[in-house]
Design a protein around this motif. Structure first.
Motif, PDB file in Angstrom:
ATOM      1  N   THR A 117      52.537 -24.650 -72.079  1.00 49.95           N
ATOM      2  CA  THR A 117      52.426 -23.986 -73.382  1.00 49.95           C
ATOM      3  C   THR A 117      51.797 -22.598 -73.264  1.00 49.95           C
ATOM      4  O   THR A 117      51.598 -21.912 -74.262  1.00 49.95           O
ATOM      5  CB  THR A 117      51.602 -24.834 -74.372  1.00 49.95           C
ATOM      6  N   GLY A 118      51.445 -22.193 -72.043  1.00 44.51           N
ATOM      7  CA  GLY A 118      50.869 -20.880 -71.799  1.00 44.51           C
ATOM      8  C   GLY A 118      49.370 -20.798 -72.008  1.00 44.51           C
ATOM      9  O   GLY A 118      48.784 -19.721 -71.902  1.00 44.51           O
ATOM     10  N   LEU A 119      48.707 -21.929 -72.276  1.00 45.02           N
ATOM     11  CA  LEU A 119      47.258 -21.922 -72.535  1.00 45.02           C
ATOM     12  C   LEU A 119      46.462 -22.024 -71.241  1.00 45.02           C
ATOM     13  O   LEU A 119      46.836 -22.761 -70.320  1.00 45.02           O
ATOM     14  CB  LEU A 119      46.893 -23.072 -73.459  1.00 45.02           C
ATOM     15  N   PHE A 120      45.336 -21.296 -71.183  1.00 45.81           N
ATOM     16  CA  PHE A 120      44.441 -21.378 -70.023  1.00 45.81           C
ATOM     17  C   PHE A 120      43.004 -21.148 -70.469  1.00 45.81           C
ATOM     18  O   PHE A 120      42.747 -20.605 -71.544  1.00 45.81           O
ATOM     19  CB  PHE A 120      44.838 -20.381 -68.927  1.00 45.81           C
ATOM     20  N   CYS A 121      42.054 -21.583 -69.630  1.00 46.99           N
ATOM     21  CA  CYS A 121      40.633 -21.417 -69.910  1.00 46.99           C
ATOM     22  C   CYS A 121      39.897 -21.107 -68.618  1.00 46.99           C
ATOM     23  O   CYS A 121      40.097 -21.768 -67.600  1.00 46.99           O
ATOM     24  CB  CYS A 121      40.055 -22.676 -70.553  1.00 46.99           C
ATOM     25  N   LEU A 122      39.047 -20.105 -68.670  1.00 44.70           N
ATOM     26  CA  LEU A 122      38.174 -19.717 -67.558  1.00 44.70           C
ATOM     27  C   LEU A 122      36.743 -19.789 -68.090  1.00 44.70           C
ATOM     28  O   LEU A 122      36.303 -18.892 -68.802  1.00 44.70           O
ATOM     29  CB  LEU A 122      38.513 -18.308 -67.078  1.00 44.70           C
ATOM     30  N   PRO A 123      36.009 -20.871 -67.778  1.00 44.24           N
ATOM     31  CA  PRO A 123      34.716 -21.090 -68.442  1.00 44.24           C
ATOM     32  C   PRO A 123      33.569 -20.206 -67.976  1.00 44.24           C
ATOM     33  O   PRO A 123      32.611 -20.043 -68.719  1.00 44.24           O
ATOM     34  CB  PRO A 123      34.416 -22.557 -68.151  1.00 44.24           C
ATOM     35  N   GLN A 124      33.619 -19.616 -66.790  1.00 38.08           N
ATOM     36  CA  GLN A 124      32.477 -18.830 -66.311  1.00 38.08           C
ATOM     37  C   GLN A 124      32.932 -17.539 -65.649  1.00 38.08           C
ATOM     38  O   GLN A 124      32.899 -17.399 -64.436  1.00 38.08           O
ATOM     39  CB  GLN A 124      31.637 -19.644 -65.326  1.00 38.08           C
ATOM     40  N   VAL A 125      33.319 -16.573 -66.463  1.00 36.34           N
ATOM     41  CA  VAL A 125      33.727 -15.263 -65.969  1.00 36.34           C
ATOM     42  C   VAL A 125      32.517 -14.346 -66.020  1.00 36.34           C
ATOM     43  O   VAL A 125      31.902 -14.188 -67.070  1.00 36.34           O
ATOM     44  CB  VAL A 125      34.879 -14.687 -66.819  1.00 36.34           C
ATOM     45  N   PRO A 126      32.143 -13.730 -64.888  1.00 36.38           N
ATOM     46  CA  PRO A 126      30.962 -12.848 -64.903  1.00 36.38           C
ATOM     47  C   PRO A 126      31.180 -11.631 -65.798  1.00 36.38           C
ATOM     48  O   PRO A 126      32.296 -11.145 -65.933  1.00 36.38           O
ATOM     49  CB  PRO A 126      30.825 -12.409 -63.440  1.00 36.38           C
ATOM     50  N   GLU A 127      30.096 -11.164 -66.409  1.00 33.04           N
ATOM     51  CA  GLU A 127      30.189  -9.950 -67.216  1.00 33.04           C
ATOM     52  C   GLU A 127      30.520  -8.777 -66.306  1.00 33.04           C
ATOM     53  O   GLU A 127      30.309  -8.822 -65.104  1.00 33.04           O
ATOM     54  CB  GLU A 127      28.885  -9.699 -67.975  1.00 33.04           C
ATOM     55  N   GLY A 128      31.046  -7.731 -66.894  1.00 38.48           N
ATOM     56  CA  GLY A 128      31.414  -6.545 -66.125  1.00 38.48           C
ATOM     57  C   GLY A 128      32.900  -6.258 -66.258  1.00 38.48           C
ATOM     58  O   GLY A 128      33.577  -6.804 -67.123  1.00 38.48           O
ATOM     59  N   LEU A 129      33.404  -5.376 -65.385  1.00 43.17           N
ATOM     60  CA  LEU A 129      34.822  -5.024 -65.410  1.00 43.17           C
ATOM     61  C   LEU A 129      35.653  -6.170 -64.855  1.00 43.17           C
ATOM     62  O   LEU A 129      35.373  -6.684 -63.779  1.00 43.17           O
ATOM     63  CB  LEU A 129      35.072  -3.764 -64.590  1.00 43.17           C
ATOM     64  N   VAL A 130      36.692  -6.547 -65.610  1.00 42.93           N
ATOM     65  CA  VAL A 130      37.525  -7.698 -65.265  1.00 42.93           C
ATOM     66  C   VAL A 130      38.992  -7.343 -65.490  1.00 42.93           C
ATOM     67  O   VAL A 130      39.328  -6.618 -66.423  1.00 42.93           O
ATOM     68  CB  VAL A 130      37.150  -8.921 -66.137  1.00 42.93           C
ATOM     69  N   SER A 131      39.838  -7.863 -64.634  1.00 41.75           N
ATOM     70  CA  SER A 131      41.281  -7.792 -64.802  1.00 41.75           C
ATOM     71  C   SER A 131      41.839  -9.161 -64.464  1.00 41.75           C
ATOM     72  O   SER A 131      41.307  -9.859 -63.589  1.00 41.75           O
ATOM     73  CB  SER A 131      41.875  -6.729 -63.873  1.00 41.75           C
ATOM     74  N   LEU A 132      42.906  -9.570 -65.135  1.00 42.89           N
ATOM     75  CA  LEU A 132      43.550 -10.848 -64.845  1.00 42.89           C
ATOM     76  C   LEU A 132      44.858 -10.606 -64.107  1.00 42.89           C
ATOM     77  O   LEU A 132      45.573  -9.639 -64.386  1.00 42.89           O
ATOM     78  CB  LEU A 132      43.847 -11.611 -66.135  1.00 42.89           C
ATOM     79  N   VAL A 133      45.156 -11.496 -63.165  1.00 39.15           N
ATOM     80  CA  VAL A 133      46.428 -11.480 -62.455  1.00 39.15           C
ATOM     81  C   VAL A 133      47.148 -12.771 -62.804  1.00 39.15           C
ATOM     82  O   VAL A 133      46.591 -13.858 -62.631  1.00 39.15           O
ATOM     83  CB  VAL A 133      46.231 -11.394 -60.923  1.00 39.15           C
ATOM     84  N   LEU A 134      48.363 -12.655 -63.310  1.00 39.62           N
ATOM     85  CA  LEU A 134      49.179 -13.826 -63.648  1.00 39.62           C
ATOM     86  C   LEU A 134      50.318 -13.907 -62.644  1.00 39.62           C
ATOM     87  O   LEU A 134      51.069 -12.937 -62.480  1.00 39.62           O
ATOM     88  CB  LEU A 134      49.734 -13.691 -65.064  1.00 39.62           C
ATOM     89  N   ARG A 135      50.425 -15.049 -61.975  1.00 41.92           N
ATOM     90  CA  ARG A 135      51.518 -15.266 -61.023  1.00 41.92           C
ATOM     91  C   ARG A 135      52.401 -16.381 -61.570  1.00 41.92           C
ATOM     92  O   ARG A 135      51.954 -17.515 -61.725  1.00 41.92           O
ATOM     93  CB  ARG A 135      50.960 -15.620 -59.651  1.00 41.92           C
ATOM     94  N   PHE A 136      53.652 -16.038 -61.832  1.00 43.46           N
ATOM     95  CA  PHE A 136      54.584 -16.973 -62.443  1.00 43.46           C
ATOM     96  C   PHE A 136      55.361 -17.744 -61.384  1.00 43.46           C
ATOM     97  O   PHE A 136      55.385 -17.350 -60.213  1.00 43.46           O
ATOM     98  CB  PHE A 136      55.525 -16.215 -63.385  1.00 43.46           C
TER      99      PHE A 136
END
Length: 149
Positions: A117-136
């Protein structure tokens, strides 16, 4: 003296008088290592703080939307302090591996899966500059622009 000799002299003078700090050189090399030339970039299209309702616990959440033609990644960021909880969805819905890029994390240090369904959760992402990478599943990749959490 030709132009190359002149530039070599200028470069040597700057290296002696005002050298580039090793931390800056290291950060530059690290940034080059984060490049993903084959990935498509999903740019930040919306960044809105959620309205806090009086009498409800918790701080304000934040909604971000990253888009590129034919795809969007919607995330909500919650939490204060050192770590944030990032929940999101991929539109249109599809499964994918989701990796977090952050200077304090190993390249594949924080990973989860978006379900069918395309849903995801990341419970502990550190503060600061962040980028996500999605691999299909079809081997295509999408990276989001960098944002400060």
């Amino acid at each position: 003296m030709n132009d190359d000799d002149l530039m070599a002299g200028v470069r040597a003078a700057f290296d002696l008088i005002d050298p580039v700090p090793e931390t800056v050189v290291s950060a530059g090399r690290s940034a080059i290592g984060w490049r993903m030339p084959s990935a498509r970039l999903a740019g930040l299209a919306a960044d809105q703080p959620e309205r806090v309702v009086d009498g409800v616990r918790g701080g304000p959440d934040r909604s971000l939307v990253f888009t590129l033609p034919g795809l969007s990644v919607e995330i909500e960021v919650a939490g204060t302090g050192r770590d944030r909880e990032v929940t999101g969805r991929i539109v249109p819905s599809c499964p994918a591996a989701v990796h977090v890029r952050h200077r304090d994390l190993a390249p594949d240090g924080l990973t989860t899966r978006a379900d069918s369904t395309g849903l995801f959760c990341l419970p502990q992402v550190p503060e600061g500059l962040v980028s996500l990478v999605l691999r299909f599943e079809d081997a295509a990749s999408v990276v989001t622009s960098w944002v400060r959490l």
